[in-house]
Scaffold this motif. Structure first.
Motif, mmCIF file in Angstrom:
data_model
loop_
_atom_site.group_PDB
_atom_site.id
_atom_site.type_symbol
_atom_site.label_atom_id
_atom_site.label_comp_id
_atom_site.label_asym_id
_atom_site.label_seq_id
_atom_site.Cartn_x
_atom_site.Cartn_y
_atom_site.Cartn_z
ATOM 1 N N ASP A 172 0.816 -1.220 0.000
ATOM 2 C CA ASP A 172 0.000 0.000 0.000
ATOM 3 C C ASP A 172 0.846 1.265 0.000
ATOM 4 O O ASP A 172 1.989 1.277 0.447
ATOM 5 C CB ASP A 172 -0.943 0.014 1.221
ATOM 6 N N GLU A 173 0.237 2.295 -0.531
ATOM 7 C CA GLU A 173 0.695 3.678 -0.400
ATOM 8 C C GLU A 173 2.161 3.944 -0.752
ATOM 9 O O GLU A 173 2.868 4.590 0.018
ATOM 10 C CB GLU A 173 0.438 4.151 1.045
ATOM 11 N N VAL A 174 2.592 3.492 -1.909
ATOM 12 C CA VAL A 174 3.937 3.873 -2.349
ATOM 13 C C VAL A 174 3.816 5.253 -3.009
ATOM 14 O O VAL A 174 3.044 5.417 -3.951
ATOM 15 C CB VAL A 174 4.519 2.827 -3.319
ATOM 16 N N SER A 229 -2.160 1.181 14.639
ATOM 17 C CA SER A 229 -1.863 1.511 16.040
ATOM 18 C C SER A 229 -1.141 2.833 16.263
ATOM 19 O O SER A 229 -0.487 3.022 17.276
ATOM 20 C CB SER A 229 -1.060 0.367 16.657
ATOM 21 N N GLU A 230 -1.293 3.769 15.322
ATOM 22 C CA GLU A 230 -0.643 5.070 15.535
ATOM 23 C C GLU A 230 -1.010 5.669 16.891
ATOM 24 O O GLU A 230 -0.190 6.298 17.557
ATOM 25 C CB GLU A 230 -1.074 6.067 14.451
ATOM 26 N N LYS A 231 -2.256 5.498 17.288
ATOM 27 C CA LYS A 231 -2.752 6.152 18.508
ATOM 28 C C LYS A 231 -2.964 5.148 19.641
ATOM 29 O O LYS A 231 -3.649 5.445 20.615
ATOM 30 C CB LYS A 231 -4.080 6.859 18.203
ATOM 31 N N PHE A 287 -14.806 -1.068 8.692
ATOM 32 C CA PHE A 287 -13.991 -2.029 9.445
ATOM 33 C C PHE A 287 -12.687 -1.469 9.997
ATOM 34 O O PHE A 287 -11.932 -2.205 10.615
ATOM 35 C CB PHE A 287 -13.693 -3.254 8.579
ATOM 36 N N TYR A 288 -12.368 -0.186 9.731
ATOM 37 C CA TYR A 288 -11.118 0.349 10.276
ATOM 38 C C TYR A 288 -11.330 0.660 11.765
ATOM 39 O O TYR A 288 -11.826 1.710 12.158
ATOM 40 C CB TYR A 288 -10.654 1.577 9.482
ATOM 41 N N LEU A 289 -10.925 -0.302 12.575
ATOM 42 C CA LEU A 289 -11.224 -0.227 14.006
ATOM 43 C C LEU A 289 -10.441 0.880 14.712
ATOM 44 O O LEU A 289 -10.744 1.234 15.844
ATOM 45 C CB LEU A 289 -10.923 -1.588 14.653
HETATM 46 C C1 NAG Z 1 -3.703 3.989 5.802
HETATM 47 C C2 NAG Z 1 -2.463 3.122 5.780
HETATM 48 C C3 NAG Z 1 -2.024 2.643 7.139
HETATM 49 C C4 NAG Z 1 -2.477 3.561 8.256
HETATM 50 C C5 NAG Z 1 -3.993 3.643 8.198
HETATM 51 C C6 NAG Z 1 -4.592 4.427 9.336
HETATM 52 C C7 NAG Z 1 -3.619 1.116 4.893
HETATM 53 C C8 NAG Z 1 -3.584 -0.068 4.002
HETATM 54 N N1 NAG Z 1 -2.571 1.981 4.869
HETATM 55 O O1 NAG Z 1 -3.295 5.261 5.435
HETATM 56 O O2 NAG Z 1 -0.639 2.498 7.138
HETATM 57 O O3 NAG Z 1 -2.066 3.099 9.489
HETATM 58 O O4 NAG Z 1 -4.411 4.158 6.977
HETATM 59 O O5 NAG Z 1 -5.993 4.312 9.402
HETATM 60 O O6 NAG Z 1 -4.541 1.253 5.644
#
Ligand code: NAG
Length: 743
Positions: A470-472, A656-658, A581-583
């Motif tokens: 992802d995201e290159v 898990s950034e936060k 689904f982005y928990l």
């Molecule tokens: C996206 C990034 C991920 C990041 C997340 C945060 C994907 C596949 N890539 O930008 O690295 O942690 O959102 O919600 O999700």
């Protein structure tokens, strides 16, 4: 968005007007207001910034404060977005970061142009919820395919043995261990016995994960064709236990008589955990595996590396964890990585540091295997790979110092003379592996083979490795001498755009040679195309029949039907829709709710109301939490019959950034994960397929009421005690449950 940083000098001496800088983590769009003038902010890398005094800065006397106003292009909706992780570095001692006390305060008045969600809005959303008495609820969760109650009861005591043939011994033992926590004593596990027993028996002809469960006054029978089926039968038996039974040990527990025939809707019911941005200890991972097992999730996607960390010990490449597994203040990333997400200057005192030893990983694999959970390891490449790149730089330097040039270059992940300039989504300037280098493939093979050996030692199954993708960012590889040479010498590579297929073609070969298939984020199966002068991403036909499994995450901004397009084109798709689904996304638009919100706000209803084969039908809110403009869904691609056969399952990722502690992790996860579990296991609900809109709404309200009551009256009280107790969120931010009650 406007915010302010107040510097308060709590020391005895004055803070001089110059000779220091203040490091912190925030979005690089965070800038001093032009009128501020006394400081400037420099972008170091990633989200690490540095505040430097200008000539206009005046020294701050002991006890005095100075406030500096800032602007930021980003929305500052909740405290998670506030600058944090401040530490001081003196110019004459640049390698040392001095921690300072940070307090993030809710600003007075309006934080931004955003209005928070009002209690009234939430009330209105939920006003149709009925109060359903606990005895009327289905007593097994996720909802079984067929369920009925028989009016009988069975009295369970520690004297009731578990009778299991050898093939089901492991499932019997796990059940016995759990029952011991309730009954105070472990029931016996034996190979024969009749009458009042818990009998785990083989029944031919059931689907791989299917089971039958009967509880009558005469005893308990769980039947299945496989150990996995038996295991799910035992988990249903566990959710059948009244949660109050978990509070203190009981001599006897009364179980309601039921007759259940059950099988999952999807074979791939996944949870992804990012341990790279912030680390979670092994014990917490095991606890989460218990949680997954309870709700019949069977795939643990382990996001083991990213820009900010590498978390798995690879004995052949010790720098990966020695350098890539630690974060703290450093000027050059040679000993550890720079701070991210407020991890602060100290390597040892932060959730940013940590890794799993080989033995830890093997233990995790075995624990998962016993609970019928497959672990998909993710080696995130070629982007989001800064920790690996820096670790291999450190290895290079060590070996060069030892005079071993050839060995030093063996696993390098970048061309040392690459001048390409780029910025990743998370603002890194140097996080993409150079895919033209032969050493990149040597590195990957070494990591893969060491990993496979750990699976072998654990006796754990492995079918696929996830290679990220992802995201290159654009701009990468353009000025790499090694890439230029490849373009010159390899007829299949004409420009940097071709490198994508070159890379995933090679990685695919590598995994196939090991009898595995390739998994990745959606990008591994996409290619850029120009349509009406615009660049769009379309499924790449070249890889469509290669059995790639893609986690399709983006369903916003023109990519609403991307998952269906890819499935229709032949890719195996795991629906990982960000909006449902982005928990890691915050529950509500509220200053006190932690989490990101770039993909909207995500409360437990979002995964719950997701309709896998027609998900735009229930696409209700935009990323701001406002009602979505439905007209834009008119021309979207629908799933074909072939496409449907390519939807392998659902996945909820927890980035898990936060997430800096196990408690925060559980808060973000629970109860949202239960919405996902229900959708992944249970049949399509009646409201999803009811053509009459009014009837469908009525059916939905009923199902939602059942679900909410099940959470409130059964599952959350259970989770208060289960596996040591979980820190779930209850509807009010900041509220707590003590002694099983909302405080
Ligand atoms: C996206 C990034 C991920 C990041 C997340 C945060 C994907 C596949 N890539 O930008 O690295 O942690 O959102 O919600 O999700």
């Amino acid at each position: 968005t406007l915010s302010a940083v107040t510097l308060t000098n709590t020391g005895k001496a004055a803070l001089p007007a110059k000779g220091w800088s203040l490091y912190f983590n925030a979005s690089p769009s965070f800038k001093p207001k032009e009128t501020a003038g006394a400081v400037k902010v420099e972008h170091v890398n990633g989200d690490l910034l540095r505040l430097v005094p200008t000539e206009k800065f005046e020294s701050i006397a002991s006890g005095a404060s100075q406030s500096i106003e800032f602007t930021s292009a980003g929305r500052l909706v909740n405290f998670s977005q506030a600058p944090d992780g401040f530490y001081l570095v003196w110019d004459d001692n640049p390698e040392v970061g001095v921690p300072v006390k940070n307090t993030v305060k809710k600003p007075a008045g309006s934080v931004s142009n955003d209005s928070f969600v009002s209690p009234e809005t939430i009330y209105n959303k939920n006003r149709n919820i009925q109060d359903i008495p606990a005895e009327k609820l289905t007593k097994v969760f996720p909802t079984p395919a067929q369920y009925s109650e028989t009016n009988q009861t069975f009295t369970l005591t520690a004297a009731v043995p578990i009778v299991a043939e050898n093939a089901f011994r492991s499932e019997a033992d796990i059940l016995a261990t759990h029952l011991a926590t309730i009954l105070g004593k472990q029931p016996a596990v034996q190979s024969s016995g009749k009458g009042k027993v818990i009998c785990l028996q083989k029944k031919k002809g059931l689907q791989p994960e299917a089971y039958e469960l009967q509880v009558s006054s005469n005893g308990i029978i769980i039947a299945a064709s496989t150990p996995a089926g038996i295991f799910y039968g035992t988990q249903s038996l566990i959710t059948l236990l009244p949660p109050a039974a978990l509070a203190t040990t009981q001599k006897a527990v009364s179980l309601p008589g039921v007759d259940i025939t059950d099988a999952p809707r999807f074979g791939h019911r996944a949870f992804m955990l990012d341990v790279a941005r912030n680390f979670q200890p092994k014990q917490q991972v095991l606890k989460i595996l218990d949680l997954m097992a309870l709700y019949k999730l069977n795939v643990f996607h382990f996001h083991l590396n990213d820009d900010e960390g590498w978390r798995l010990e690879i004995p052949a490449l010790p720098e990966l964890t020695q350098v890539g597994g630690k974060r703290g203040h450093t000027l050059n990333d040679k000993k550890n990585l720079v701070p991210s997400y407020a991890s602060g200057p100290n390597v040892s005192n932060t959730a940013g540091s940590g890794f799993y030893s080989k033995a830890d990983f093997i233990e995790i694999l075995q624990y998962a295997k016993a609970r019928h959970i497959r672990v998909i390891p993710e080696i995130e490449t070629p982007g989001h790979a800064r920790a690996a790149i820096k670790a291999m730089d450190a290895r290079y330097e060590r070996l060069m110092q030892e005079g071993k040039k050839q060995e030093a270059e063996q696993y390098l992940l970048r061309d040392l003379n690459d001048q390409s300039a780029y910025r990743s989504v998370q603002h890194w300037k140097d996080n993409v592996i150079d895919v033209s280098l032969p050493s990149t493939y040597d590195f990957l093979e070494t990591v893969v083979d060491e990993m496979l050996q750990m699976y072998k030692m654990a006796g754990a199954p492995i079918e696929t490795i996830h290679f990220g993708g992802d995201e290159v960012p654009s701009g990468v590889w353009e000025k790499s001498p090694s890439v230029q040479a490849l373009i010159k010498n390899d007829p299949s590579v004409n420009n940097t755009g071709d490198l994508w297929f070159y890379y995933f073609g090679k990685v695919n070969k590598m995994v196939k040679a090991r009898n595995l298939y390739l998994s990745g984020w959606e990008e591994i199966g996409l290619r850029k195309e120009k349509q009406n002068g615009r660049t769009v991403y379309v499924p790449n036909p070249d890889f469509a029949d290669e059995n790639f499994h893609v986690d399709v995450w983006n369903n916003l901004w023109g990519a609403e039907d991307l998952a269906y397009k890819m499935a229709n084109a032949g890719y195996k798709v795991v629906l990982t829709n960000v909006t449902n689904f982005y928990l890691d996304l915050a529950y509500q638009k509220d200053y006190d709710e932690p989490g990101l919100f770039w993909g909207g706000f995500l409360d437990v209803d979002k995964p719950f109301y997701f309709i896998p084969f027609d998900y735009t039908k229930n696409f209700k809110e935009d990323t701001n939490g406002d009602p979505v403009d439905r007209s834009k869904f008119k021309n979207l691609q629908k799933l074909t019959v072939f496409g449907k056969s390519n939807i392998v399952g659902l996945q909820g990722p927890l980035w898990s950034e936060k997430i800096t502690s196990p408690e925060r992790m559980e808060y973000m996860l629970l109860p949202k994960l239960l919405g996902l579990a229900e959708r992944a296991w249970a049949k399509d609900p009646a409201w999803a397929t009811e053509p009459d809109e009014a009837k469908s709404v009525k059916l939905y309200n009923q199902a939602w009421s059942d679900f909410v009551n099940t959470l409130g009256k059964r599952e959350l009280p259970r989770l208060t005690y289960y596996a040591g107790g979980f820190n779930y969120r209850i509807p009010t931010p900041g509220a707590k449950v003590e002694d099983g009650k909302v405080q």
